[in-house]
Design a protein around this motif. Structure first.
Motif, short mmCIF file in Angstrom:
data_model
loop_
_atom_site.label_atom_id
_atom_site.label_comp_id
_atom_site.label_asym_id
_atom_site.label_seq_id
_atom_site.Cartn_x
_atom_site.Cartn_y
_atom_site.Cartn_z
N LYS A 3 56.96 -29.86 47.42
CA LYS A 3 57.93 -29.63 48.49
C LYS A 3 57.38 -30.07 49.85
O LYS A 3 58.09 -30.05 50.84
N TYR A 4 56.10 -30.44 49.86
CA TYR A 4 55.47 -30.87 51.11
C TYR A 4 55.48 -32.39 51.20
O TYR A 4 55.30 -33.10 50.20
N VAL A 5 55.68 -32.89 52.41
CA VAL A 5 55.77 -34.34 52.63
C VAL A 5 54.48 -34.83 53.28
O VAL A 5 54.04 -34.27 54.28
N PRO A 6 53.84 -35.85 52.71
CA PRO A 6 52.62 -36.38 53.34
C PRO A 6 52.96 -37.03 54.68
O PRO A 6 54.02 -37.62 54.85
N PHE A 24 48.31 -25.99 53.30
CA PHE A 24 47.44 -25.93 54.47
C PHE A 24 47.70 -27.09 55.42
O PHE A 24 47.91 -26.88 56.63
N GLU A 25 47.69 -28.29 54.93
CA GLU A 25 47.85 -29.45 55.82
C GLU A 25 49.28 -29.58 56.32
O GLU A 25 49.52 -30.13 57.40
N ASP A 26 50.23 -29.04 55.59
CA ASP A 26 51.60 -28.99 56.10
C ASP A 26 51.66 -28.05 57.31
O ASP A 26 52.34 -28.34 58.31
N ALA A 27 50.92 -26.94 57.25
CA ALA A 27 50.87 -26.01 58.39
C ALA A 27 50.20 -26.68 59.59
O ALA A 27 50.62 -26.48 60.74
N MET A 28 49.16 -27.47 59.33
CA MET A 28 48.50 -28.18 60.42
C MET A 28 49.46 -29.18 61.07
O MET A 28 49.48 -29.35 62.30
N TRP A 29 50.27 -29.84 60.26
CA TRP A 29 51.26 -30.78 60.80
C TRP A 29 52.30 -30.04 61.63
O TRP A 29 52.75 -30.54 62.66
N ARG A 30 52.66 -28.84 61.21
CA ARG A 30 53.60 -28.03 62.00
C ARG A 30 52.98 -27.65 63.35
O ARG A 30 53.68 -27.61 64.37
N VAL A 31 51.69 -27.35 63.36
CA VAL A 31 50.99 -27.03 64.60
C VAL A 31 51.09 -28.22 65.57
O VAL A 31 51.35 -28.05 66.77
N ALA A 96 38.04 -22.79 59.94
CA ALA A 96 37.26 -23.73 60.75
C ALA A 96 38.01 -25.03 60.96
O ALA A 96 38.00 -25.60 62.07
N LEU A 97 38.69 -25.52 59.93
CA LEU A 97 39.44 -26.77 60.06
C LEU A 97 40.60 -26.61 61.04
O LEU A 97 40.86 -27.50 61.86
N ALA A 98 41.28 -25.48 60.98
CA ALA A 98 42.37 -25.23 61.92
C ALA A 98 41.82 -25.13 63.34
O ALA A 98 42.44 -25.64 64.29
N ALA A 99 40.66 -24.49 63.49
CA ALA A 99 40.04 -24.38 64.81
C ALA A 99 39.68 -25.75 65.36
O ALA A 99 39.82 -26.02 66.56
N ALA A 100 39.22 -26.64 64.48
CA ALA A 100 38.90 -28.01 64.91
C ALA A 100 40.13 -28.71 65.47
O ALA A 100 40.04 -29.44 66.46
#
Length: 465
Positions: A3-6, A24-31, A96-100
């Motif tokens: 359901k996640y889009v690259p 996780f990376e979908d959430a980072m893209w939302r950020v 840590a990745l999100a903090a980066a």
């Protein structure tokens, strides 16, 4: 089917940065899509450096994405060596990745120059660390982060706010070999066009290992902690990394024209805030609803902060140039037309006059001269200092005992032992602290220039007595 889009970002440094189709990376893209993060598109990474290096127009937006990408490479190395089913902690790695990714969201217009404004106004809440923590924990960034679990945003904010790394995961975000440095020094070299400070990034990454080092309180050992170390084969690449980062300071970050522009901006912005807070905003040339006026009237408002960026300042520059307040107008014209303040390098001039003086004597002379310069400027200035001191220094490398512990260090595995790079590298050990001691003034103010030279002459005489 996921359901996640690259998603992909094309970057001049890293080429293609991909956000994979997972939670996780979908959430980072939302950020990245939030207002606070998008605002970083309008905050240049190197502020006024483009006045010296015209290509240095890259932003904190792309730098932040680059830091995330670099942190992901470092974290993949950690995961590969620890083993996913063994000692590797995926929850800590994700924090840590999100903090980066979000470590720079609190930077104001022209970055560190804006923080100087905050310090001069005694507003500690304007530090980029304080604003970053607030945005991460309380803004729409928090909503995107908390998709990954309640409290995730607080964990990310707390990691950024902490003083130094506490485990191998947080060292990816903050240490002498962290994702931030690995991105900005390569990116700044590329975009400024400088031909030094090149590092062998591929070789450094290929020789990263995980080592176990002792940590303790005072002289007592508490236990062992895992940290990233470099194989002995990467020793010379590590030297190049340390010295390359060090060289960027005198040539790029501390360039005299860049620092002069920062001083002009600081005095301009402080003057505008003073006028607005005195209730006479019209003298600034701005309307009542202008973002700068709103910020000046209520600087503690996070929404007012988010309305400020480099483009807002540059967009107001012509209004400032036409301001009824002569101080605002003159400073704005300097910034608009690159008519910067004259730089006088006190330390370099001292070396020319008295090459026989040792470093300790030079330090005392510079301090004495600076006191005399500041005293005269305070007495002779009205609205803007006639003489503006600029003092800064940069150490090439912080040894283990003067840092935040073993996690903040560059350790080399040498004959089965982990040693501090500063202990085995003659090159790093021999590098001296870079010290900057300058004073800026209007090039037509010959009286001010004469006083600078007189203050330096007097300080030399006192030292030689």
């Amino acid at each position: 089917m996921s359901k996640y889009v690259p998603q992909r970002v094309r970057d001049p440094l890293h080429d293609l940065i991909e956000f994979r189709p997972n939670a996780f990376e979908d959430a980072m893209w939302r950020v990245i899509q939030t207002r606070p993060f998008q605002r970083l598109r309008r905050v240049k990474q190197l502020a006024f450096s483009e006045l010296v290096y015209p290509g240095a127009t890259h932003t904190r937006f792309i730098h932040s994405i680059g830091v995330f990408h670099t942190a992901r490479l470092l974290m993949a190395n950690i995961e590969r060596q620890l083993g996913k089913e063994d000692a590797y902690s995926e929850p800590k790695a994700k924090i840590a990745l999100a903090a980066a990714l979000v470590h720079d969201v609190g930077h104001g217009p022209f970055s560190h120059s804006f923080e100087t404004v905050g310090k001069r106004l005694s507003l500690p809440n304007l530090s980029h660390e304080a604003i970053s923590a607030k945005l991460i924990k309380e803004s729409e960034i928090a909503e995107s982060l908390n998709i990954l679990g309640g409290g995730f945003a607080n964990d990310v904010g707390n990691l950024i706010a902490q003083d130094g790394p506490t485990d191998i995961y947080s060292s990816v975000v903050s240490s002498q070999f962290d994702a931030d440095r690995l991105d900005y020094m390569r990116r700044d070299k590329l975009m400024t066009g400088t031909q030094h400070s090149e590092i062998d990034f591929t070789w450094l990454m290929a020789n990263l290992k995980i080592g176990s080092v002792a940590y303790g309180v005072d002289e007592a050992k508490v236990g062992d902690i895992e940290t990233l170390v470099l194989d002995s084969k990467a020793r010379f690449a590590a030297e190049t990394y340390v010295l390359g980062l060090f060289q960027l300071y005198p040539t790029v970050y501390f360039h005299k024209a860049t620092r002069s522009a920062e001083k002009v901006f600081t005095e301009l912005f402080l003057r505008v805030i003073k006028i607005v807070q005195e209730g006479d905003y019209r003298r600034s040339g701005l309307a009542l609803n202008h973002p700068i006026v709103k910020f000046a009237r209520k600087p503690e408002s996070i929404d007012n902060f988010l309305s400020l960026d480099d483009t807002v300042i540059w967009g107001a520059i012509h209004s400032f140039c036409d301001a009824n307040d002569n101080v605002v107008a003159n400073l704005a014209i300097r910034l608009r037309d690159r008519k910067l303040l004259k730089s006088y390098d006190i330390r370099n001039r001292l070396r020319e006059i008295c090459p026989e003086l040792g470093e300790d004597s030079r330090d005392r002379v510079v301090k004495l001269a600076g006191s005399g310069i500041e005293e005269w400027s305070d007495e002779k200035s009205k609205d803007v200092p006639r003489l503006i001191l600029d003092d800064a220094k940069r150490s090439p490398y912080k040894k283990l005992e003067s840092s935040s512990g073993p996690l903040g260090k560059m350790l080399i595995e040498d004959n089965g032992q982990l040693v501090d790079l500063g202990d085995i590298s003659d090159v790093v050990r021999a590098a001296q602290v870079f010290k900057l001691n300058r004073v800026y003034f209007d090039e037509d103010d010959q009286e001010a220039k004469r006083h600078v030279e007189a203050a330096l002459t007097k300080a030399i005489a006192e030292e030689k007595e």
